[in-house]
Design a protein around this motif. Structure first.
Motif, short mmCIF file in Angstrom:
data_model
loop_
_atom_site.label_atom_id
_atom_site.label_comp_id
_atom_site.label_asym_id
_atom_site.label_seq_id
_atom_site.Cartn_x
_atom_site.Cartn_y
_atom_site.Cartn_z
N ALA A 74 0.83 -1.21 0.00
CA ALA A 74 0.00 0.00 0.00
C ALA A 74 0.86 1.26 0.00
O ALA A 74 0.42 2.31 -0.48
CB ALA A 74 -0.93 -0.01 1.21
N LYS A 75 2.07 1.15 0.53
CA LYS A 75 2.98 2.29 0.60
C LYS A 75 4.11 2.21 -0.42
O LYS A 75 5.01 3.06 -0.42
CB LYS A 75 3.58 2.41 2.01
N ASN A 76 4.08 1.18 -1.26
CA ASN A 76 5.16 0.99 -2.26
C ASN A 76 6.54 1.01 -1.59
O ASN A 76 7.48 1.63 -2.11
CB ASN A 76 5.10 2.07 -3.34
N THR A 77 6.66 0.34 -0.47
CA THR A 77 7.89 0.42 0.31
C THR A 77 8.32 -0.96 0.77
O THR A 77 7.49 -1.79 1.17
CB THR A 77 7.70 1.35 1.52
N VAL A 78 9.63 -1.17 0.74
CA VAL A 78 10.22 -2.39 1.30
C VAL A 78 11.16 -1.95 2.42
O VAL A 78 11.79 -0.89 2.34
CB VAL A 78 10.94 -3.22 0.22
N TYR A 79 11.22 -2.77 3.45
CA TYR A 79 12.01 -2.44 4.63
C TYR A 79 13.06 -3.50 4.90
O TYR A 79 12.89 -4.67 4.52
CB TYR A 79 11.11 -2.32 5.87
#
Length: 122
Positions: A74-79
């Protein structure tokens, strides 16, 4: 075309933690396998962790049990959550993306971020 922007690097003492983030452009983020690579001075770039477009993950032996890769579509983010950091973890960390988990694991993903420095002092 996918653009990747890393953040969250810095300096920390051994035993500490950092969380890296990689924000991706585009509306098809969920279709991409994502990964974190690192390159230390004088060493080859190596895959640290990868996550498929689903929930499958894999890690380098050197970071298993200490690092965790996750994604928020949903945030287009990888951590990359990094705990119990060691001086040997010092490197530039790169985010990478590819529609093929095989190409990503093979070290030849289509897209790379600019890198973020992580320095762990003893």
């Amino acid at each position: 075309q996918v653009q990747l922007v890393e953040s969250g690097g810095g300096s920390v003492q051994a035993g500490g933690s950092l969380r890296l983030s990689c924000a991706a452009s585009g509306r098809t983020f969920s279709r991409y396998a994502m990964g974190w690579f690192r390159q230390a001075p004088g060493k080859q770039r190596e895959l640290v962790a990868a996550i498929s477009s689903g929930v499958s993950t894999n890690y380098a032996d050197s970071v298993k049990g200490r690092f965790t890769i996750s994604r928020d579509n949903a945030k287009n983010t990888v951590y990359l959550q990094m705990n119990s950091l060691k001086p040997d973890d010092t490197a530039v960390y790169y985010c990478a993306a590819d529609t093929s988990i095989g190409r990503l694991r093979g070290g030849t993903p289509d897209y790379w971020g600019q890198g973020t420095q992580v320095t762990v002092s003893s």
